[in-house]
Design an enzyme around this catalytic site. Structure first.
Site, mmCIF file in Angstrom:
data_model
loop_
_atom_site.group_PDB
_atom_site.id
_atom_site.type_symbol
_atom_site.label_atom_id
_atom_site.label_comp_id
_atom_site.label_asym_id
_atom_site.label_seq_id
_atom_site.Cartn_x
_atom_site.Cartn_y
_atom_site.Cartn_z
ATOM 1 N N SER A 197 8.610 0.809 7.877
ATOM 2 C CA SER A 197 9.675 0.250 8.704
ATOM 3 C C SER A 197 11.048 0.768 8.310
ATOM 4 C CB SER A 197 9.687 -1.271 8.594
ATOM 5 O OG SER A 197 10.108 -1.668 7.282
ATOM 6 N N ASP A 239 0.977 14.801 -0.793
ATOM 7 C CA ASP A 239 0.090 15.778 -1.428
ATOM 8 C C ASP A 239 0.416 17.194 -0.965
ATOM 9 O OD1 ASP A 239 -1.308 14.127 -3.144
ATOM 10 O OD2 ASP A 239 -3.112 14.007 -1.905
ATOM 11 N N ARG A 242 1.143 12.979 -9.549
ATOM 12 C CA ARG A 242 1.048 14.426 -9.345
ATOM 13 C C ARG A 242 2.333 15.141 -9.775
ATOM 14 N NH1 ARG A 242 -3.688 14.126 -9.783
ATOM 15 N NH2 ARG A 242 -5.148 14.181 -8.053
ATOM 16 N N ARG A 268 0.821 -1.209 0.000
ATOM 17 C CA ARG A 268 0.000 0.000 0.000
ATOM 18 C C ARG A 268 0.856 1.261 0.000
ATOM 19 N NH1 ARG A 268 -5.533 -0.118 2.781
ATOM 20 N NH2 ARG A 268 -4.665 1.637 3.918
ATOM 21 N N SER A 312 -1.990 1.163 8.142
ATOM 22 C CA SER A 312 -2.939 2.124 7.565
ATOM 23 C C SER A 312 -2.631 3.570 7.918
ATOM 24 C CB SER A 312 -4.377 1.795 7.983
ATOM 25 O OG SER A 312 -4.812 0.608 7.361
ATOM 26 N N GLU A 334 0.335 4.786 5.896
ATOM 27 C CA GLU A 334 0.004 4.932 4.467
ATOM 28 C C GLU A 334 -0.868 6.160 4.211
ATOM 29 O OE1 GLU A 334 0.259 0.169 4.675
ATOM 30 O OE2 GLU A 334 -1.702 1.149 4.617
ATOM 31 N N HIS A 351 2.039 15.526 -13.356
ATOM 32 C CA HIS A 351 1.105 16.611 -13.669
ATOM 33 C C HIS A 351 1.776 17.971 -13.533
ATOM 34 C CE1 HIS A 351 -2.483 13.805 -12.611
ATOM 35 N NE2 HIS A 351 -2.173 13.726 -13.901
#
Length: 191
Positions: free
Chosen positions: A94, A166, A63, A52, A155, A158, A66
């Site tokens: 990790s 972003d 991005r 993930r 999770s 990620e 872009h």
């Protein structure tokens, strides 16, 4: 026909948002600024990650593309060789994923720059990186009570990885004086 049991979706999302806010408030602006500088100075940018985390790195690569930068995902068939003026960015919770550590070592041996986003800056990948962004997020099998999460496995790392990357994009946009409508001109058009 069985009736669906309701879930506490807003309770879960509120908890996830609190975890993200706590994790992201601890990210070093200085480290993020160093990564922005390295990206803008690189001839080509390569990104890598596994699982993930690798998907978050691919989203980041999109991005960067872009923004008009030369960017490649390590392992894709159209990825060229890495050179001295290039930058490899690795996302690894990790910092010990063997294949990614091998890539970092190879990149350094070729004279390229290495940056990483990780929970563990003292890891193998962290030590091979000139620039490290530390995300103080829980990862798989975390035994550190300060890094606990209600979420499964990696999770929180990620999600934090995607949001930090972003935010790096927003910083590069500001530096380049560009906006989303300009970036849209680089968007895929064969869909």
């Amino acid at each position: 026909m069985t009736s669906a049991k309701s879930v506490n979706l807003s309770g879960y999302t509120d908890a996830v948002i609190r975890e993200l806010q706590h994790t992201l408030r601890q990210v070093s602006d200085e480290s993020a600024g160093q990564l922005v500088e390295r990206i803008l100075q690189a001839q080509k940018v390569f990104v890598a990650g596994a699982g993930r985390s690798g998907l978050m790195m691919k989203a980041f690569a999109m991005r960067l593309m872009h923004l008009g930068l030369q960017v490649y995902v390590v392992g894709e068939t159209v990825t060229p060789g890495l050179g001295r003026d290039d930058l490899l960015i690795i996302g690894s919770g990790s910092g010990e994923t063997k294949s990614l550590a091998g890539m970092a070592a190879k990149a350094r041996s070729l004279g390229a720059s290495v940056a990483s986003v990780t929970v563990n800056p003292k890891s193998t990948i962290g030590q091979l990186s000139e620039t490290v962004i530390e995300l103080r997020a829980a990862v798989k099998d975390s035994s550190n009570p300060e890094k606990t999460t209600i979420q499964p496995m990696g999770s929180l790392f990620e999600q934090s990885l995607l949001l930090v990357l972003d935010s790096i994009i927003l910083s590069i946009m500001e530096r380049k004086g560009t906006d989303g409508s300009t970036m849209f001109g680089q968007h895929a058009n064969l869909e």
